[in-house]
Design a protein around this motif. Structure first.
Motif: not given
Length: 137
Positions: A25-28, A49-52, A82-88
């Motif tokens: 959720s938008a509030d984390g 993720m919410s903060g990002m 180094d060990h991967g990706w995060v998609f948001l």
């Protein structure tokens, strides 16, 4: 209506090299998680993720060529490690979908798969603003 969306998040991970998925959720707050992500870890990542997303939206004018009063719309945040990706990405009003993947993932394919998932879930992914429980309409 069944609001357990975990099984749908797991289906998004059928792509080779995709690892984990959470719905935030938008509030984390954690809304759903893929089965391989522990609850405590998913809660921590959801808040991050919410903060990002908030940080990404705040710096959107850094790539703005339309002038100081035009605010570009946030679409996606991508972080490489180094060990991967995060998609948001946005998953409806007040909700975000985050997926992690190994360094060898097909980035276009995972982005496409995430967009497909968001499209399939539609209103189920929407997290409307909270209302006070003590107010009667």
């Amino acid at each position: 209506m069944n609001y357990d969306l975990s099984w749908m998040l797991d289906s998004a991970l059928e792509l080779p090299e995709a690892q984990h998925a959470i719905l935030v959720s938008a509030d984390g707050l954690l809304m759903a998680r893929s089965k391989e992500v522990g609850r405590d870890h998913a809660d921590t990542v959801a808040a991050a993720m919410s903060g990002m997303q908030s940080l990404s939206r705040t710096v959107s004018d850094f790539c703005n060529s339309a002038g100081p009063n035009a605010r570009p719309q946030w679409r996606q945040t991508l972080v490489e490690f180094d060990h991967g990706w995060v998609f948001l990405i946005s998953a409806g009003e007040g909700a975000y979908l985050a997926v992690s993947a190994s360094p060898d993932v097909d980035m276009a394919e995972i982005s496409f798969r995430m967009q497909q998932l968001v499209g399939q879930l539609g209103k189920a992914l929407t997290s409307p603003p909270r209302e006070r429980a003590d107010i009667q309409p």
